[in-house]
Design an enzyme around this catalytic site. Structure first.
Site, PDB file in Angstrom:
ATOM      1  N   ASP A   1       0.092   4.919   0.904  1.00 54.39           N
ATOM      2  CA  ASP A   1      -0.486   5.922   2.252  1.00 54.39           C
ATOM      3  C   ASP A   1      -0.539   5.323   3.123  1.00 54.39           C
ATOM      4  O   ASP A   1      -1.288   4.659   3.645  1.00 54.39           O
ATOM      5  CB  ASP A   1      -2.239   6.664   1.605  1.00 54.39           C
ATOM      6  CG  ASP A   1      -1.383   7.864   0.418  1.00 54.39           C
ATOM      7  OD1 ASP A   1      -1.247   8.392  -0.162  1.00 54.39           O
ATOM      8  OD2 ASP A   1      -2.839   7.190  -0.543  1.00 54.39           O
TER       9      ASP A   1
ATOM     10  N   ASP B   1       0.769  -1.619  -0.108  1.00 53.14           N
ATOM     11  CA  ASP B   1      -0.223  -0.087   0.792  1.00 53.14           C
ATOM     12  C   ASP B   1       0.901   1.478  -0.355  1.00 53.14           C
ATOM     13  O   ASP B   1       1.706   1.005   0.113  1.00 53.14           O
ATOM     14  CB  ASP B   1      -0.478   0.216   1.374  1.00 53.14           C
ATOM     15  CG  ASP B   1      -1.218   1.145   1.727  1.00 53.14           C
ATOM     16  OD1 ASP B   1      -2.545   1.612   0.642  1.00 53.14           O
ATOM     17  OD2 ASP B   1      -1.324   1.555   2.800  1.00 53.14           O
TER      18      ASP B   1
END
Length: 178
Positions: free
Chosen positions: A12, A10
């Site tokens: 953020d 991922d």
């Protein structure tokens, strides 16, 4: 992890940023994130970005800007959901569309892959749904995922909880270097 093929990471709150949207030109990696990507690749793993970016649908950034950013960081490929919640797509995490697309494109067995992320209700649930190894990092929303929001993903237990993405990469590659 023997026979591991790929790692989905991922963006953020996992490799940098604040856990909230930051335009690719203003995004800053956490210390150790670049080393984590390098470590995984040196272990012979494919490394993919795996991110929901609904701001693309609002025209606040482009998919190409994200893809360029991920390429600069050394990712082998990027799987980006540009849709808003209202679009009802199958790719937005915790949906598994991006994982299925990657599996088809790169010939992967998702049970031989790992997902590293900071949000239990998206990253960990998506990984759980395809049988991938689940690593939750404490950066970004990670601590809140383990406490305040744990009820939102109670059916999925992380295989490992790491302080950050570098510790996650070290855990995944530890027995590969013996």
């Amino acid at each position: 992890m023997k026979n591991l093929q790929a790692v989905f990471i991922d963006r953020d709150g996992t490799i940098g940023g604040t856990g909230h949207f930051i335009h690719p030109r203003d995004f800053t990696l956490y210390e150790g994130s670049a080393d984590a990507i390098t470590r995984l690749k040196k272990a012979g793993l494919l490394v993919f970005a795996f991110t929901n970016q609904h701001r693309i649908s609002r025209q606040q950034a482009t998919k190409a800007e994200f893809q360029e950013q991920f390429q600069t960081y050394g990712f082998d490929d990027a799987f980006i959901c540009p849709h808003s919640d209202e679009d009802g797509c199958s790719c937005k995490k915790p949906g598994i569309g991006m994982l299925l697309e990657a599996a088809e494109k790169h010939g992967l067995d998702l049970k031989r892959c790992a997902v590293i992320g900071d949000v239990g209700s998206t990253d960990m649930l998506a990984a759980h749904r395809v049988g991938a190894i689940k690593i939750l990092v404490r950066t970004g929303w990670g601590d809140a995922s383990l406490t305040t929001y744990r009820d939102r993903w109670s059916e999925a237990e992380p295989d490992f909880v790491a302080e950050n993405v570098l510790e996650a990469a070290e855990w995944l590659t530890a027995d590969r270097n013996k």
